[in-house]
Design an enzyme around this catalytic site. Structure first.
Site, short mmCIF file in Angstrom:
data_model
loop_
_atom_site.label_atom_id
_atom_site.label_comp_id
_atom_site.label_asym_id
_atom_site.label_seq_id
_atom_site.Cartn_x
_atom_site.Cartn_y
_atom_site.Cartn_z
N TYR A 1 -18.39 11.49 -14.92
CA TYR A 1 -18.33 12.60 -15.86
C TYR A 1 -16.99 12.67 -16.60
O TYR A 1 -16.91 13.27 -17.68
CB TYR A 1 -18.54 13.94 -15.13
CG TYR A 1 -19.87 14.05 -14.43
CD1 TYR A 1 -21.06 14.00 -15.15
CD2 TYR A 1 -19.93 14.21 -13.05
CE1 TYR A 1 -22.29 14.10 -14.50
CE2 TYR A 1 -21.15 14.32 -12.39
CZ TYR A 1 -22.32 14.25 -13.13
OH TYR A 1 -23.53 14.35 -12.50
N HIS B 1 -7.96 -4.65 -7.34
CA HIS B 1 -7.73 -3.85 -6.13
C HIS B 1 -9.02 -3.75 -5.32
O HIS B 1 -9.82 -2.84 -5.52
CB HIS B 1 -7.26 -2.45 -6.56
CG HIS B 1 -6.56 -1.67 -5.48
ND1 HIS B 1 -5.30 -1.99 -5.03
CD2 HIS B 1 -6.94 -0.58 -4.76
CE1 HIS B 1 -4.93 -1.14 -4.10
NE2 HIS B 1 -5.92 -0.26 -3.91
N ARG C 1 0.79 -1.22 0.00
CA ARG C 1 0.00 0.00 0.00
C ARG C 1 0.83 1.28 0.00
O ARG C 1 0.65 2.14 -0.85
CB ARG C 1 -0.94 0.00 1.22
CG ARG C 1 -1.96 1.13 1.20
CD ARG C 1 -2.90 1.05 2.38
NE ARG C 1 -3.57 -0.24 2.46
CZ ARG C 1 -4.40 -0.60 3.43
NH1 ARG C 1 -4.63 0.25 4.42
NH2 ARG C 1 -4.98 -1.77 3.44
#
Length: 744
Positions: free
Chosen positions: A124, A83, A37
């Site tokens: 968007y 993931h 991570r």
């Protein structure tokens, strides 16, 4: 006490020691955070989430020459296949890869409101890979890196990317793990490639040599780094340190003597909107006294406008104030704590990071070459079968037509392999034309030559490094400093050496004449008065001191008790009336007289002496007092008082002392000690009376004095008065004033 024993554990539940369980689980969590991570891999400079994003986008064929796709599609593929974390976290990571103010070399090209401070929702926006990302992924299908199963075992993902681009240092990285963190600022890819090429040629090159190629970070938002090369070299050598980054600014002339400051670049990772808010808050709280207003006139480029409080403000002082109190100057940390080999977290130096990247590129080259040799070998095997078929085409056709299982017959008859026999049986009829035979022979020869070259490459370490150097040069040419993307943005400069005092900076600099009367009434008249004889005083009072100063000056006053007081010229009473008693400004005893009053000069030195002839040299810096009570410098005890305070001019090498008995002695200035406080040493021996006057001078220029008529006398032949400190001396030269004073 109850005799009841605690109940036993229910069936199927195993008791576990809490301490051991916590240690085991926390260790597992810490390792997961470090490995999967927070820390980037030194080889490709990526954390797992970024690597998975790029791989998923490649699988979606989002190449730079292809169209854009919705970010929602990418995020969905990443969290669904690779993931298993929150969609917003993945999208935020993707947005960061697309922001040109966050990434020095963006890995994602966005479309829509994705590269601003606050990106639009992923439904968007659209995205695709950049050429830099393709360089990181180049060769991933050629067995250049290892793959592992995804979290659910349904797919596979790369452990590391081939990484033809020096991404770790070029784009930098930040992350916080358990017990460790990483912070690497971005650098210039062209400079990194030059340093890597030097390392290939000279593997043992030191940091100082590498810094000739990589002088320091190259930040996406530009700015100016003010650290010295020695400081940066130490940071690169140890892998830990920091860099001080300042905004880029200039002044704009607004006409009629007015001006404004325009900031065109701000430090890396400083949000412009938050910066403007912070400046406005400090302005409202009156913590920026030199600043009048701040405006954000930014469009596509940064443009912050600072208006000074008044046009007399020094622009450099204003910016030093802003750098000190706001994020217009920030400090970037350097902590190159990365995963070495993708497994071991450790802090690495600049040279170690570049070497690991080059070793990874060598591993990629070897694996790619081996993969290519395998592909060529298989193709040559097939082509060999085709050539046998063409040489025996009629017999091959007859076997195929006559036999129900022609494959084993062909293998036996022509000593073919299983692959060759299968390829012949799958051959199309149109491939039987004569022209095809020539094409096969041509391809066979070309592949054989390529295979020989690859085998020679794999057998020679020098050939491998030569090929890697060529690849690094190709990367440098594509993303180097001669390209628009690769041109250096961050410059280097030294911060101005300014003794910054905010209170002094607020004072408007104007000429004044500080006047102090014989009875201690002080005032500051505007301008530098040349004729002070017209100044009026109270009845029974007269002129004593008149000093030309500026409102920004500090005034030093020595009392007869040996105590220095510090007065601010701008706080002295004005010229109307007769001023105020100096005892209202400084806590002087009523019985004390004023011995000297003069302007404080940084680094200046004074010669102090008492009435009984003791004295020493003191630095003016040691005479500054921070309170009204002043600062005791010359230790005296009544009836002895402080009597003389003279400036020591640079070049002075001797001291002339004259007593009330009209005896004068001259000795070397070096015989007097320099100390911040004390009684001093004996200047001259007196049979009766005390010290009249003392001064320092340069022996080669002669001793000068001013008589009661205002005439200046100079004597250069002083041999008969030269002696040592504490001698009695002899009568002064002819023409010396009867008041035993050297004058002003």
């Amino acid at each position: 006490m109850s005799d009841l024993a605690p109940p036993g554990a229910p069936e199927g539940i195993e008791p576990v020691d809490l301490r051991s369980a916590l240690e085991e689980r926390y260790l597992a969590y810490a390792l997961s955070t470090i490995m999967h991570r927070a820390l980037p891999d030194v080889r490709d400079g990526l954390k797992p989430v970024h690597r998975r994003l790029l791989f998923a986008m490649r699988m979606l064929k989002l190449d730079p020459n292809q169209g854009f796709k919705k970010c929602a599609r990418v995020v969905g593929d990443v969290i669904g296949k690779y993931h298993p974390h929150g969609d917003q976290a993945v999208y935020d990571a993707m947005v960061r890869l697309a922001q040109d103010f966050a990434q020095r070399y963006p890995l994602v090209e966005g479309q829509g409101n994705i590269d601003g401070d606050n990106a639009a929702a992923y439904r968007y926006t659209e995205a695709r890979l950049t050429d830099v990302a393709m360089a990181l992924l180049n060769g991933i299908d050629e067995d250049t890196v290892d793959f592992r199963e995804t979290y659910n075992g349904e797919d596979s993902e790369p452990v590391v990317l081939p990484g033809a681009f020096p991404n770790l240092l070029a784009n930098g990285a930040t992350g916080i793990a358990v017990g460790m963190a990483t912070a690497i600022p971005p650098h210039n890819a062209g400079e990194l490639c030059d340093a890597a090429l030097h390392l290939i040629k000279f593997p043992n090159a030191g940091i100082d040599k590498l810094m000739q190629f990589v002088p320091g970070p190259d930040l996406p938002t530009g700015g100016i780094i003010t650290d010295t090369p020695a400081q940066m070299a130490e940071a690169y050598r140890t892998g830990r340190g920091g860099f001080r980054v300042r905004s880029v600014w200039s002044t704009e002339d607004m006409g009629r003597g007015t001006w404004q400051i325009v900031i065109t670049q701000i430090p890396y990772q400083v949000q412009k909107g938050r910066l403007v808010e912070k400046i406005a808050e400090l302005l409202t709280d009156r913590k920026l006294p030199l600043l009048g207003d701040v405006r954000d006139e930014s469009a596509e480029d940064v443009r912050l406008v600072l208006e000074p409080k008044s046009r007399t403000v020094d622009p450099v002082l204003l910016m030093e104030q802003m750098f000190k109190l706001t994020d217009l100057e920030s400090r970037l940390s350097l902590n190159m704590n990365v995963l070495s080999g993708g497994k071991v977290p450790r802090v690495m130096s600049l040279s170690e990071v570049l070497r690991e990247w080059l070793e990874h590129r060598k591993d990629v080259l070897v694996r790619r070459s081996n993969h290519r040799v395998g592909v060529i070998s298989r193709r040559l095997e097939v082509l060999g079968g085709y050539l046998i078929a063409y040489l025996n085409i009629d017999e091959v056709i007859a076997i195929i037509r006559a036999e129900e299982e022609p494959k084993p017959v062909l293998m036996t008859r022509f000593e073919l392999t299983d692959v060759q026999a299968e390829a012949i049986l799958n051959m199309r009829l149109r491939a039987l034309r004569k022209l095809e035979e020539f094409e096969i022979r041509k391809e066979h020869d070309a592949l054989s030559l390529e295979k020989a070259g690859l085998e020679a490459l794999l057998a020679s370490d020098d050939e491998q490094w030569s090929r890697i150097a060529a690849e690094v040069r190709e990367t440098r040419d594509k993303f180097g400093k001669k390209t628009e993307l690769g041109a250096r943005r961050t410059e280097f400069a030294e911060a101005p050496d300014i003794d910054f005092n905010l209170e002094e900076a607020m004072i408007e600099k104007e000429p004044v004449t500080v006047v102090c009367s014989d009875k201690g009434w002080i005032r500051a008249l505007k301008g530098h008065l040349q004729d002070t004889s017209t100044i009026s005083y109270k009845d029974g009072d007269k002129a004593r001191f008149a000093v030309h100063a500026e409102t920004t000056n500090k005034i030093l006053l020595l009392s007869s008790s040996g105590r220095f007081f510090t007065l601010d010229a701008n706080k002295l009473p004005g010229g109307r009336g007769h001023g105020e008693p100096v005892r209202l400004i400084a806590d002087m005893d009523a019985a004390d007289a004023i011995v000297a009053l003069f302007i404080y000069h940084t680094g200046g030195k004074l010669l102090l002496a008492s009435t009984n002839g003791d004295g020493f040299v003191v630095a003016q810096d040691d005479c500054l007092a921070n309170t009204r009570k002043g600062k005791q410098v010359l230790n005296v005890k009544l009836p002895v008082e402080a009597h003389v305070c003279r400036h020591i001019v640079e070049g002075d090498d001797h001291v002339a002392s004259i007593g009330e008995n009209r005896k004068m002695v001259i000795f070397k200035l070096d015989e007097l000690p320099e100390m911040p406080r004390g009684k001093g040493v004996r200047l001259q021996k007196f049979k009766d009376g005390g010290l009249a006057d003392v001064r320092s001078f340069k022996l080669s220029d002669g001793l000068s004095w001013t008589d009661t008529s205002g005439r200046t006398w100079t004597v250069t032949d002083l041999d008969e008065w030269l002696g040592s400190r504490a001698q009695a001396g002899r009568l002064p030269p002819k023409g010396f004033p009867r008041n035993n004073s050297f004058g002003a």
